[in-house]
Every structure is written in structure tokens, then in C-alpha cells.
Design a protein around this motif. Structure first.
Motif, PDB file in Angstrom:
ATOM      1  N   VAL A  12      37.618  22.208  40.169  1.00 57.98           N
ATOM      2  CA  VAL A  12      36.191  22.476  40.365  1.00 57.98           C
ATOM      3  C   VAL A  12      35.987  23.907  40.842  1.00 57.98           C
ATOM      4  CG1 VAL A  12      34.127  21.807  41.653  1.00 57.98           C
ATOM      5  CG2 VAL A  12      35.620  20.059  40.716  1.00 57.98           C
ATOM      6  N   LEU A  13      36.825  24.367  41.784  1.00 55.35           N
ATOM      7  CA  LEU A  13      36.736  25.744  42.265  1.00 55.35           C
ATOM      8  C   LEU A  13      36.937  26.727  41.114  1.00 55.35           C
ATOM      9  CD1 LEU A  13      38.201  27.288  45.439  1.00 55.35           C
ATOM     10  CD2 LEU A  13      38.787  28.280  43.265  1.00 55.35           C
ATOM     11  N   SER A  14      37.938  26.481  40.286  1.00 50.65           N
ATOM     12  CA  SER A  14      38.220  27.380  39.161  1.00 50.65           C
ATOM     13  C   SER A  14      37.043  27.440  38.188  1.00 50.65           C
ATOM     14  CB  SER A  14      39.485  26.934  38.422  1.00 50.65           C
ATOM     15  OG  SER A  14      40.606  27.055  39.265  1.00 50.65           O
ATOM     16  N   LEU A  15      36.431  26.293  37.934  1.00 45.64           N
ATOM     17  CA  LEU A  15      35.278  26.276  37.033  1.00 45.64           C
ATOM     18  C   LEU A  15      34.064  26.964  37.662  1.00 45.64           C
ATOM     19  CD1 LEU A  15      35.688  22.727  35.496  1.00 45.64           C
ATOM     20  CD2 LEU A  15      36.356  24.934  34.509  1.00 45.64           C
ATOM     21  N   ASP A  16      33.873  26.799  38.968  1.00 50.31           N
ATOM     22  CA  ASP A  16      32.798  27.515  39.656  1.00 50.31           C
ATOM     23  C   ASP A  16      33.040  29.021  39.626  1.00 50.31           C
ATOM     24  OD1 ASP A  16      31.322  25.242  40.360  1.00 50.31           O
ATOM     25  OD2 ASP A  16      32.291  25.055  42.330  1.00 50.31           O
ATOM     26  N   PHE A  17      34.283  29.433  39.851  1.00 48.54           N
ATOM     27  CA  PHE A  17      34.642  30.851  39.816  1.00 48.54           C
ATOM     28  C   PHE A  17      34.423  31.403  38.405  1.00 48.54           C
ATOM     29  CE2 PHE A  17      38.266  33.839  41.496  1.00 48.54           C
ATOM     30  CZ  PHE A  17      37.362  34.856  41.692  1.00 48.54           C
ATOM     31  N   SER A  18      34.818  30.635  37.405  1.00 47.51           N
ATOM     32  CA  SER A  18      34.606  31.028  36.012  1.00 47.51           C
ATOM     33  C   SER A  18      33.119  31.195  35.711  1.00 47.51           C
ATOM     34  CB  SER A  18      35.213  29.980  35.079  1.00 47.51           C
ATOM     35  OG  SER A  18      34.898  30.267  33.744  1.00 47.51           O
ATOM     36  N   ASN A  19      32.330  30.290  36.222  1.00 45.87           N
ATOM     37  CA  ASN A  19      30.880  30.355  36.020  1.00 45.87           C
ATOM     38  C   ASN A  19      30.297  31.638  36.607  1.00 45.87           C
ATOM     39  OD1 ASN A  19      28.379  29.222  35.141  1.00 45.87           O
ATOM     40  ND2 ASN A  19      27.938  28.737  37.280  1.00 45.87           N
ATOM     41  N   SER A  54      36.694  37.806  30.143  1.00 45.86           N
ATOM     42  CA  SER A  54      38.137  37.556  30.137  1.00 45.86           C
ATOM     43  C   SER A  54      38.569  36.859  31.419  1.00 45.86           C
ATOM     44  CB  SER A  54      38.910  38.870  29.994  1.00 45.86           C
ATOM     45  OG  SER A  54      38.675  39.440  28.745  1.00 45.86           O
ATOM     46  N   LYS A  55      38.024  37.300  32.547  1.00 45.74           N
ATOM     47  CA  LYS A  55      38.369  36.680  33.821  1.00 45.74           C
ATOM     48  C   LYS A  55      37.820  35.257  33.905  1.00 45.74           C
ATOM     49  CE  LYS A  55      39.100  40.879  36.400  1.00 45.74           C
ATOM     50  NZ  LYS A  55      38.774  41.688  37.569  1.00 45.74           N
ATOM     51  N   ALA A  56      36.654  35.024  33.325  1.00 46.43           N
ATOM     52  CA  ALA A  56      36.092  33.666  33.305  1.00 46.43           C
ATOM     53  C   ALA A  56      37.018  32.735  32.528  1.00 46.43           C
ATOM     54  CB  ALA A  56      34.693  33.681  32.678  1.00 46.43           C
ATOM     55  N   LEU A  57      37.492  33.196  31.390  1.00 45.60           N
ATOM     56  CA  LEU A  57      38.424  32.397  30.589  1.00 45.60           C
ATOM     57  C   LEU A  57      39.734  32.180  31.347  1.00 45.60           C
ATOM     58  CD1 LEU A  57      39.179  30.940  27.997  1.00 45.60           C
ATOM     59  CD2 LEU A  57      39.862  33.156  27.043  1.00 45.60           C
ATOM     60  N   ALA A  58      40.220  33.215  32.027  1.00 46.49           N
ATOM     61  CA  ALA A  58      41.467  33.081  32.797  1.00 46.49           C
ATOM     62  C   ALA A  58      41.328  32.028  33.892  1.00 46.49           C
ATOM     63  CB  ALA A  58      41.858  34.433  33.392  1.00 46.49           C
ATOM     64  N   CYS A  59      40.177  31.972  34.522  1.00 45.47           N
ATOM     65  CA  CYS A  59      39.950  30.946  35.549  1.00 45.47           C
ATOM     66  C   CYS A  59      40.051  29.546  34.944  1.00 45.47           C
ATOM     67  CB  CYS A  59      38.577  31.124  36.199  1.00 45.47           C
ATOM     68  SG  CYS A  59      38.471  32.513  37.333  1.00 45.47           S
ATOM     69  N   CYS A  60      39.472  29.385  33.764  1.00 46.07           N
ATOM     70  CA  CYS A  60      39.558  28.081  33.084  1.00 46.07           C
ATOM     71  C   CYS A  60      40.999  27.750  32.724  1.00 46.07           C
ATOM     72  CB  CYS A  60      38.682  28.074  31.833  1.00 46.07           C
ATOM     73  SG  CYS A  60      36.922  28.164  32.186  1.00 46.07           S
ATOM     74  N   LEU A  61      41.723  28.752  32.247  1.00 48.20           N
ATOM     75  CA  LEU A  61      43.115  28.520  31.867  1.00 48.20           C
ATOM     76  C   LEU A  61      43.990  28.204  33.075  1.00 48.20           C
ATOM     77  CD1 LEU A  61      43.552  31.241  29.093  1.00 48.20           C
ATOM     78  CD2 LEU A  61      43.273  28.756  28.811  1.00 48.20           C
ATOM     79  N   ASP A  62      43.608  28.713  34.246  1.00 42.42           N
ATOM     80  CA  ASP A  62      44.356  28.384  35.470  1.00 42.42           C
ATOM     81  C   ASP A  62      44.363  26.882  35.723  1.00 42.42           C
ATOM     82  OD1 ASP A  62      44.968  31.013  36.051  1.00 42.42           O
ATOM     83  OD2 ASP A  62      43.389  31.247  37.569  1.00 42.42           O
ATOM     84  N   CYS A  63      43.367  26.198  35.237  1.00 42.49           N
ATOM     85  CA  CYS A  63      43.282  24.745  35.454  1.00 42.49           C
ATOM     86  C   CYS A  63      44.445  23.989  34.834  1.00 42.49           C
ATOM     87  CB  CYS A  63      41.949  24.194  34.905  1.00 42.49           C
ATOM     88  SG  CYS A  63      40.513  24.763  35.802  1.00 42.49           S
ATOM     89  N   ARG A  64      45.119  24.600  33.873  1.00 41.24           N
ATOM     90  CA  ARG A  64      46.277  23.945  33.257  1.00 41.24           C
ATOM     91  C   ARG A  64      47.298  23.541  34.302  1.00 41.24           C
ATOM     92  NH1 ARG A  64      48.250  28.574  29.469  1.00 41.24           N
ATOM     93  NH2 ARG A  64      48.094  29.438  31.531  1.00 41.24           N
ATOM     94  N   GLN A  65      47.436  24.367  35.336  1.00 44.03           N
ATOM     95  CA  GLN A  65      48.431  24.098  36.376  1.00 44.03           C
ATOM     96  C   GLN A  65      48.171  22.755  37.055  1.00 44.03           C
ATOM     97  OE1 GLN A  65      49.052  27.355  39.032  1.00 44.03           O
ATOM     98  NE2 GLN A  65      50.336  26.177  40.408  1.00 44.03           N
TER      99      GLN A  65
END
Length: 132
Positions: free
Chosen positions: A97-104, A116-127
Motif C-alpha cells: 500500500v505504501l509503495s502504491l501511495d508513493f507511486s501515486n 519512471s519512479k512511479a513505475l519503479a515503486c510499483c515494481l518494488d511490490c514484487r518483493q
């Protein structure tokens, strides 16, 4: 006349101070304790501050206040994200949720770098969904 919603989101300096100062004080106290539990609490407080600033930055009267609130949102999201990225296991829902809020927040700011950073935040969710 200004929309009522914008008036409601724009707090007086005293009202904003009453929200922000105790949260910032708690961050400093938790960070000074140096324990794992305190680090978690500090990250949670940073996340709350990030959410607050991410809601109010668009409602400011002038550009300098807008930049100040936006910078505060990025700072607090960054600090919270840094902790939860390192401690994702056991904190998966919060991290996602934090990563998606940060991406937003990144996606609300124009420019290719922010996208690019918004997409990277979403991709961090893979972890959060990877086996340990």
C-alpha cells in the motif's frame, strides 16, 4: 469563490502545526531509541506524515508552499519506503500500500523521471510476493 473542499483541506498554520509537530516529534523519539520496534514505529509515523502532506500539497495558496508540502511528502514517503523495503517480510500489506501511495505521488508530478519512479515503486511490490 473557492470550492468548499479546497477550503476544508487548507488548514491554518496553527491547525497544521498541531498535526505535524507531534508526529515529527514522535519520529525523532523513535529514531533516537535505536531498537527494531522503534524503527518500525518511526517508519509508520513517517508514512502517516507522507500521507498527510500528499493530501495537502495541491491545496496551497502559493507555489513556495506547494513545493514545501510536496517536498515533505517525498521526504517522508522516502523514509518510510526505505524501512519497509528492508523489512518487507511480515509487513507485506503495509509495504504494498505504501509503495502504491508513493507511486501515486510520483505520478501526480509531471515529467518522465517521475513517471519512471512511479513505475519503479510499483515494481518494488514484487518483493512482497517473492518467496523468502
Amino acid at each position: 469563490a473557492e470550492p468548499v473542499m479546497l477550503q476544508a483541506l487548507r488548514l491554518t498554520p496553527g491547525a497544521e502545526k498541531a498535526i505535524v509537530e507531534p508526529m515529527e516529534r514522535s519520529c525523532k523519539i523513535y529514531e533516537s531509541l535505536g531498537t527494531a520496534h522503534a524503527a518500525h514505529q518511526a517508519a509508520a509515523a513517517h508514512y502517516q506524515l507522507a500521507l498527510y502532506f500528499s493530501r495537502v500539497w495541491t491545496c496551497q495558496r502559493d507555489e513556495s508552499k506547494t513545493r514545501e508540502k510536496l517536498a515533505a511528502a517525498f521526504k517522508h514517503f522516502g523514509l518510510a519506503h526505505q524501512y519497509f523495503f528492508r523489512s518487507v517480510y511480515g509487513n507485506e500489506p503495509t509495504f504494498v500500500v505504501l509503495s502504491l501511495d508513493f507511486s501515486n505521488l510520483y505520478s501526480a508530478v509531471s515529467g518522465e523521471e517521475c513517471l519512471s519512479k512511479a513505475l519503479a515503486c510499483c515494481l518494488d511490490c514484487r518483493q512482497a510476493f517473492s518467496p523468502t
